[in-house]
Write a protein that holds these residues in place. Structure first.
Motif, PDB file in Angstrom:
ATOM      1  N   ALA A  11      -7.041 -21.570  45.787  1.00  0.00           N
ATOM      2  CA  ALA A  11      -8.328 -22.205  45.481  1.00  0.00           C
ATOM      3  C   ALA A  11      -8.117 -23.575  44.838  1.00  0.00           C
ATOM      4  O   ALA A  11      -8.812 -24.540  45.170  1.00  0.00           O
ATOM      5  N   VAL A  12      -7.166 -23.661  43.929  1.00  0.00           N
ATOM      6  CA  VAL A  12      -6.878 -24.941  43.269  1.00  0.00           C
ATOM      7  C   VAL A  12      -6.430 -25.984  44.288  1.00  0.00           C
ATOM      8  O   VAL A  12      -6.898 -27.137  44.283  1.00  0.00           O
TER       9      VAL A  12
ATOM     10  N   CYS B 247     -19.339 -25.613  40.031  1.00  0.00           N
ATOM     11  CA  CYS B 247     -18.813 -24.993  38.803  1.00  0.00           C
ATOM     12  C   CYS B 247     -18.901 -23.472  38.871  1.00  0.00           C
ATOM     13  O   CYS B 247     -18.023 -22.768  38.355  1.00  0.00           O
TER      14      CYS B 247
ATOM     15  N   ILE C 296     -15.937 -22.299  40.945  1.00  0.00           N
ATOM     16  CA  ILE C 296     -14.704 -22.405  40.165  1.00  0.00           C
ATOM     17  C   ILE C 296     -14.657 -21.335  39.079  1.00  0.00           C
ATOM     18  O   ILE C 296     -13.607 -20.713  38.830  1.00  0.00           O
TER      19      ILE C 296
ATOM     20  N   ILE D  15      -9.482 -27.081  46.559  1.00  0.00           N
ATOM     21  CA  ILE D  15     -10.434 -27.946  45.855  1.00  0.00           C
ATOM     22  C   ILE D  15      -9.808 -29.302  45.567  1.00  0.00           C
ATOM     23  O   ILE D  15     -10.482 -30.345  45.641  1.00  0.00           O
TER      24      ILE D  15
ATOM     25  N   VAL E 132     -11.801 -18.492  38.246  1.00  0.00           N
ATOM     26  CA  VAL E 132     -11.169 -18.430  36.927  1.00  0.00           C
ATOM     27  C   VAL E 132     -11.313 -17.024  36.340  1.00  0.00           C
ATOM     28  O   VAL E 132     -10.351 -16.458  35.794  1.00  0.00           O
TER      29      VAL E 132
END
Length: 386
Positions: free
Chosen positions: A340-341, A300, A303, A344, A307
């Motif tokens: 990154a999205v 998290c 991520i 992952i 973000v």
């Protein structure tokens, strides 16, 4: 009726006298801190994820981290230089860099294969160069250049669709020949976002979607051999345990690593799956090692950093001095976020395995240096100078 005249960029007039670098406005500190945090975090995790495979296969645990530290240093220097340079200079460099990237994408097709792909140029005495990284950079520059000069005509097909479609079509075709599907999807995504932000009409996106679906259907009819191949890839994604020693092996080992991490992880350096169980732990699947060693909390945190980088970048774009600067910022931060999205999503088996690196974390000198250079351009825009 008089036809609208396409705008041409002219460099700003230079002020008399000398301008010392020390009097330039400061760069955006929150964005800079986010970038430096990602770089530092990425280097720590790369060493942790790579030292075992480097020791077993190369006999040197520092095989991957040593060059990455060098590239990080060079990239940070490039970021500092780029942050001090007036970003309007990229108006002049957009087309030459695009031409250079196309030449490199052609040349790489004649290089030896590595893992069934031709993605790297071997430079004797230096190392390898990945032309797709330069292509991503060139596409952002070129699209930002075109849109900023023709923003009042972006609803027209000849201005808001045709030039972008030609550029994306040529770049995508060359990258698919490597083959580099993930890189192709990433560049198409970046281009679509810039076109949307730039003002291309929604109807053109709907027509492009319909055309893409028709092209896929035609390919299935013309090349029926694609159907079994696509079915195999789809089945491997839906049920990787159907072929645990073949197509599903990488995904299975990645899921084992993620699951064994739990909430807080096994501790930094304590991954078991990186000991030759997860293929490419230093590259495409480094996020699974992050999950295993740092757990759900660590995942998290990674991520969240991406973000925050995206949100801060959007804020900088909104407050950019001009449209060209705003588009550059949008292009570069969306590139990082989208990559990154995709990474992952692949690691967690949310989408089929396409092979894509995690920005700032995965091993790769070209990628890291280009990323940091792009972040330097964002910082240049953040100074607010016109």
């Amino acid at each position: 009726m008089q036809e609208p005249v396409t705008a041409r960029w002219t460099p700003p007039r230079k002020k008399r006298g000398f301008i010392r670098l020390s009097v330039q406005p400061a760069v955006d500190l929150p964005f800079l801190i986010l970038v430096l945090t990602l770089v530092a975090f990425g280097l720590v995790m790369l060493f942790s994820a790579s030292y075992a495979v480097a020791l077993y296969r190369r006999g040197d645990p520092y095989t991957y981290i040593r060059p990455q530290l060098l590239y990080a240093a060079l990239g940070l220097a490039a970021m500092w230089v780029a942050s001090r340079v007036d970003y309007h200079i990229y108006h002049k460099l957009a087309w030459p860099l695009l031409a250079l990237s196309l030449v490199l994408l052609v040349v790489v097709l004649f290089m030896p294969e590595y893992n069934g792909c031709k993605r790297w140029l071997v430079i004797p005495g230096v190392g390898t160069l990945q032309p797709s990284e330069i292509a991503k950079f060139a596409v952002v520059l070129t699209f930002s250049h075109i849109i900023s000069l023709n923003h009042t005509r972006m609803k027209e097909f000849s201005v808001g669709v045709l030039p972008f479609g030609l550029v994306l079509g040529v770049v995508a075709a060359l990258m698919l020949l490597e083959p580099h599907l993930s890189g192709t999807l990433l560049i198409l995504g970046i281009g679509a976002v810039l076109m949307f932000v730039g003002g291309t009409g929604i109807k053109w996106f709907l027509m492009a979607g319909a055309g893409g679906a028709a092209a896929i259907a035609a390919a299935v009819v013309i090349m029926p051999d694609l159907v079994p191949y696509a079915a195999d890839r789809l089945n491997s994604w839906l049920d990787p345990f159907a072929d645990p020693l073949g197509d599903g092996h990488q995904t299975i080992q990645s899921l084992y690593a993620i699951g064994s991490g739990g909430a807080t992880g096994l501790g930094l350096g304590n991954s078991r799956q990186k000991h030759l169980f997860v293929p490419e732990p230093q590259n495409d699947f480094i996020f699974s090692i992050v999950c295993e060693e740092l757990g759900f909390i660590g995942a998290c945190a990674v991520i969240l950093l991406f973000v925050l980088l995206l949100l801060r970048g959007i804020t900088l774009a909104v407050n950019a001095p001009d449209r060209f600067g705003a588009l550059l910022v949008v292009g570069f931060v969306v590139q990082v976020a989208l990559q990154a999205v995709l990474n992952i999503a692949v690691v967690t088996n949310t989408i089929p395995n396409t092979g894509i690196s995690l920005p700032f974390f995965s091993s790769g000198g070209t990628s890291l240096m280009m990323l940091l250079g792009e972040m330097g351009i964002v910082l240049s825009v953040s100074r607010g100078e016109t």
